[in-house]
Motif scaffolding. Sequence first.
Motif, PDB file in Angstrom:
ATOM      1  N   PRO A   1      13.902  23.743  -9.330  1.00 37.40           N
ATOM      2  CA  PRO A   1      14.341  24.597  -8.685  1.00 37.40           C
ATOM      3  C   PRO A   1      15.669  25.465  -9.460  1.00 37.40           C
ATOM      4  O   PRO A   1      15.543  25.266 -10.763  1.00 37.40           O
ATOM      5  N   ALA A   2      16.110  26.586  -9.777  1.00 35.70           N
ATOM      6  CA  ALA A   2      16.661  27.568 -10.580  1.00 35.70           C
ATOM      7  C   ALA A   2      17.651  27.123 -10.730  1.00 35.70           C
ATOM      8  O   ALA A   2      18.125  27.565 -10.183  1.00 35.70           O
ATOM      9  N   THR A   3      17.916  26.438 -11.909  1.00 36.19           N
ATOM     10  CA  THR A   3      19.931  26.006 -12.525  1.00 36.19           C
ATOM     11  C   THR A   3      19.791  26.295 -13.749  1.00 36.19           C
ATOM     12  O   THR A   3      18.581  26.562 -14.833  1.00 36.19           O
ATOM     13  N   PRO A   4      21.181  26.531 -14.243  1.00 32.98           N
ATOM     14  CA  PRO A   4      21.496  26.490 -15.635  1.00 32.98           C
ATOM     15  C   PRO A   4      20.233  26.228 -16.649  1.00 32.98           C
ATOM     16  O   PRO A   4      20.147  26.455 -17.553  1.00 32.98           O
ATOM     17  N   GLU A   5      19.931  24.769 -16.053  1.00 31.63           N
ATOM     18  CA  GLU A   5      19.265  23.613 -17.474  1.00 31.63           C
ATOM     19  C   GLU A   5      17.694  23.818 -16.835  1.00 31.63           C
ATOM     20  O   GLU A   5      17.007  23.774 -18.040  1.00 31.63           O
ATOM     21  N   THR A   6      17.205  25.366 -16.189  1.00 30.48           N
ATOM     22  CA  THR A   6      15.746  25.226 -15.668  1.00 30.48           C
ATOM     23  C   THR A   6      15.014  26.212 -15.711  1.00 30.48           C
ATOM     24  O   THR A   6      13.990  26.454 -15.816  1.00 30.48           O
TER      25      THR A   6
ATOM     26  N   GLY B   1      -6.428  23.636 -18.697  1.00 30.75           N
ATOM     27  CA  GLY B   1      -4.919  23.107 -17.676  1.00 30.75           C
ATOM     28  C   GLY B   1      -4.854  24.760 -16.822  1.00 30.75           C
ATOM     29  O   GLY B   1      -4.895  25.607 -17.248  1.00 30.75           O
ATOM     30  N   LEU B   2      -3.875  23.564 -15.525  1.00 31.46           N
ATOM     31  CA  LEU B   2      -3.952  24.876 -15.013  1.00 31.46           C
ATOM     32  C   LEU B   2      -2.766  24.205 -14.849  1.00 31.46           C
ATOM     33  O   LEU B   2      -2.201  23.617 -13.514  1.00 31.46           O
ATOM     34  N   LEU B   3      -1.997  25.550 -14.152  1.00 33.84           N
ATOM     35  CA  LEU B   3       0.039  25.912 -13.749  1.00 33.84           C
ATOM     36  C   LEU B   3      -0.177  26.286 -12.607  1.00 33.84           C
ATOM     37  O   LEU B   3      -0.385  27.502 -12.219  1.00 33.84           O
ATOM     38  N   VAL B   4       0.486  26.073 -11.778  1.00 35.24           N
ATOM     39  CA  VAL B   4       0.813  26.430 -10.643  1.00 35.24           C
ATOM     40  C   VAL B   4       1.976  26.403 -10.249  1.00 35.24           C
ATOM     41  O   VAL B   4       3.083  25.163 -10.044  1.00 35.24           O
ATOM     42  N   ASN B   5       2.541  27.202  -9.813  1.00 38.63           N
ATOM     43  CA  ASN B   5       4.235  27.740  -9.494  1.00 38.63           C
ATOM     44  C   ASN B   5       4.765  28.372  -8.033  1.00 38.63           C
ATOM     45  O   ASN B   5       3.946  29.136  -7.672  1.00 38.63           O
ATOM     46  N   THR B   6       4.739  27.664  -6.883  1.00 34.77           N
ATOM     47  CA  THR B   6       5.311  27.155  -5.644  1.00 34.77           C
ATOM     48  C   THR B   6       7.320  27.830  -5.992  1.00 34.77           C
ATOM     49  O   THR B   6       7.350  27.040  -4.563  1.00 34.77           O
ATOM     50  N   ALA B   7       7.613  27.398  -6.786  1.00 40.92           N
ATOM     51  CA  ALA B   7       8.760  27.207  -6.949  1.00 40.92           C
ATOM     52  C   ALA B   7       9.950  28.916  -7.052  1.00 40.92           C
ATOM     53  O   ALA B   7      10.219  28.870  -6.345  1.00 40.92           O
ATOM     54  N   ARG B   8      10.349  28.957  -8.687  1.00 39.15           N
ATOM     55  CA  ARG B   8      11.378  29.946  -8.753  1.00 39.15           C
ATOM     56  C   ARG B   8      10.118  30.457 -10.044  1.00 39.15           C
ATOM     57  O   ARG B   8       9.810  29.648 -11.037  1.00 39.15           O
ATOM     58  N   LYS B   9      10.726  32.052  -9.740  1.00 40.59           N
ATOM     59  CA  LYS B   9       9.455  32.940 -11.068  1.00 40.59           C
ATOM     60  C   LYS B   9      10.874  32.357 -11.889  1.00 40.59           C
ATOM     61  O   LYS B   9      10.334  32.888 -13.692  1.00 40.59           O
ATOM     62  N   GLU B  10      12.381  32.138 -12.032  1.00 44.69           N
ATOM     63  CA  GLU B  10      13.245  32.281 -13.068  1.00 44.69           C
ATOM     64  C   GLU B  10      12.886  30.320 -14.069  1.00 44.69           C
ATOM     65  O   GLU B  10      13.861  31.205 -15.202  1.00 44.69           O
TER      66      GLU B  10
ATOM     67  N   ALA C   1      17.712  28.988   5.696  1.00 39.99           N
ATOM     68  CA  ALA C   1      16.479  28.074   6.189  1.00 39.99           C
ATOM     69  C   ALA C   1      15.666  27.937   5.104  1.00 39.99           C
ATOM     70  O   ALA C   1      15.046  29.260   4.971  1.00 39.99           O
ATOM     71  N   GLY C   2      15.615  27.411   4.451  1.00 39.62           N
ATOM     72  CA  GLY C   2      14.542  26.252   4.214  1.00 39.62           C
ATOM     73  C   GLY C   2      15.347  25.870   2.564  1.00 39.62           C
ATOM     74  O   GLY C   2      16.074  25.564   2.983  1.00 39.62           O
ATOM     75  N   ALA C   3      14.901  26.074   1.531  1.00 44.25           N
ATOM     76  CA  ALA C   3      15.308  24.545   1.059  1.00 44.25           C
ATOM     77  C   ALA C   3      16.331  24.459  -0.892  1.00 44.25           C
ATOM     78  O   ALA C   3      17.288  24.818  -0.869  1.00 44.25           O
ATOM     79  N   GLY C   4      15.622  26.369  -1.174  1.00 45.87           N
ATOM     80  CA  GLY C   4      16.567  26.763  -2.015  1.00 45.87           C
ATOM     81  C   GLY C   4      17.682  27.792  -1.806  1.00 45.87           C
ATOM     82  O   GLY C   4      17.880  28.347  -0.723  1.00 45.87           O
ATOM     83  N   TYR C   5      18.714  27.592  -2.645  1.00 42.72           N
ATOM     84  CA  TYR C   5      19.799  28.763  -2.017  1.00 42.72           C
ATOM     85  C   TYR C   5      20.452  29.434  -3.054  1.00 42.72           C
ATOM     86  O   TYR C   5      21.541  29.452  -3.248  1.00 42.72           O
ATOM     87  N   ASP C   6      19.119  30.214  -4.132  1.00 43.66           N
ATOM     88  CA  ASP C   6      19.983  30.654  -5.140  1.00 43.66           C
ATOM     89  C   ASP C   6      20.488  31.964  -4.806  1.00 43.66           C
ATOM     90  O   ASP C   6      20.533  32.958  -5.746  1.00 43.66           O
ATOM     91  N   ASN C   7      20.142  31.977  -3.572  1.00 43.01           N
ATOM     92  CA  ASN C   7      20.681  33.745  -2.830  1.00 43.01           C
ATOM     93  C   ASN C   7      22.080  33.887  -3.052  1.00 43.01           C
ATOM     94  O   ASN C   7      22.300  35.165  -2.349  1.00 43.01           O
ATOM     95  N   VAL C   8      22.749  32.263  -2.507  1.00 42.15           N
ATOM     96  CA  VAL C   8      23.953  32.736  -1.970  1.00 42.15           C
ATOM     97  C   VAL C   8      24.339  32.066  -3.903  1.00 42.15           C
ATOM     98  O   VAL C   8      24.391  30.882  -4.429  1.00 42.15           O
ATOM     99  N   ASN C   9      25.884  33.336  -3.159  1.00 39.18           N
ATOM    100  CA  ASN C   9      26.712  32.638  -4.598  1.00 39.18           C
ATOM    101  C   ASN C   9      27.419  31.387  -3.864  1.00 39.18           C
ATOM    102  O   ASN C   9      28.798  32.345  -3.094  1.00 39.18           O
ATOM    103  N   LEU C  10      27.274  30.460  -4.432  1.00 45.08           N
ATOM    104  CA  LEU C  10      27.961  29.360  -4.120  1.00 45.08           C
ATOM    105  C   LEU C  10      29.632  28.812  -4.539  1.00 45.08           C
ATOM    106  O   LEU C  10      30.080  28.816  -3.906  1.00 45.08           O
ATOM    107  N   ASN C  11      29.785  29.991  -5.438  1.00 43.50           N
ATOM    108  CA  ASN C  11      31.300  29.712  -6.319  1.00 43.50           C
ATOM    109  C   ASN C  11      32.395  30.615  -5.687  1.00 43.50           C
ATOM    110  O   ASN C  11      33.652  30.869  -4.998  1.00 43.50           O
ATOM    111  N   GLU C  12      31.159  31.415  -4.531  1.00 43.24           N
ATOM    112  CA  GLU C  12      31.649  32.654  -4.180  1.00 43.24           C
ATOM    113  C   GLU C  12      32.593  32.542  -2.824  1.00 43.24           C
ATOM    114  O   GLU C  12      32.962  32.738  -2.238  1.00 43.24           O
ATOM    115  N   ALA C  13      31.359  31.458  -2.282  1.00 42.99           N
ATOM    116  CA  ALA C  13      31.734  31.441  -0.888  1.00 42.99           C
ATOM    117  C   ALA C  13      32.614  30.240  -0.615  1.00 42.99           C
ATOM    118  O   ALA C  13      33.742  29.929   0.268  1.00 42.99           O
TER     119      ALA C  13
END
Length: 306
Positions: A196-201, A217-226, A76-88
């Motif tokens: 999103p948090a991907t191997p590239e990002t 400058g001001l950096l604002v992060n509401t995405a992912r800490k990674e 329930a949300g946009a990000g899904y890096d908390n789910v192991n997609l390959n294992e699923a």
Amino acid sequence: MKVLVATEKPFAKVAVDGIRKEIEDAGYELALLEKYTDKQQLLDAVKDANALIIRSDIVDKEVLDAAKELKIVVRAGAGYDNVNLNEATAHGVCVMNTPGQNSNAVAELAFGLMIMAVRNFYDGKSGTELKGKKLGIHAYGNVGRNVARIAKGIGMDIYAYDAYCPKEAMEADGIKPVGSAEELYATCNVVSLHIPATPETKGSVNYDLVGRMPKNGLLVNTARKEVINEEELIRLMNDRPDLKYVTDIMPVHNEEFAEQFPGRYFSTPKKMGAQTAEANINAGIAAARQIVGFLKDGCEKFRVNK
């Protein structure tokens, strides 16, 4: 069919009520696991579940191994890096997200953080305004579009970079597309992160990229800490005492940021972007409807694994 809602951080009651109605009206059973404190509780709860609704909860190989009857997981949300997609995929489990349901809530929080930062964290000293400033939106998806909508009302000059979004779509919204992340950071007084948090990002928001920002400058992060290279950002903020960083995702090096950069750094104590009653309801009910559609009709819209 049994649908399990497993949430360490529970949905609001009104959202749970909405989820229950969707599931039970479809003829399925709803089970709740809320505020669990041990992974074993989750492992026990998923054993006979056919479907699973989660928020930021981790679904890894161990969980999937335990869930012998599981057919679908909806984050329930946009990000899904908390789910192991390959294992699923290996376990024959469909994984979906609910894109767009939390977008306004996250965008509003981004501006709450921006305003707090440019007003010097409300320390009583004179600050500055967002009106007329150049805002860079790094990733022009659902949240980025809502950030742009709000920024227009404030009167900001809006730029965006997204490698996967056609520039024509940005221009149609009155946004100025740029050709690279480097150009975005070099141009804008404020950058709002939505990648999103991907191997590239992962770790891509680093010394070189943020160091291109103009003075103050001001950096604002509401995405992912990674996506932040924390060690390099700490080094940059020491080299550039004009820069500020505010985040909705507490960094691994939170104590170092807080100790070294008072008046220039802030982190929420836990991720708050989707923590509104409205976002809870929207995402939770969307997840329930997607599960019903999958179980009844095989609908795989919003599937994120292969």
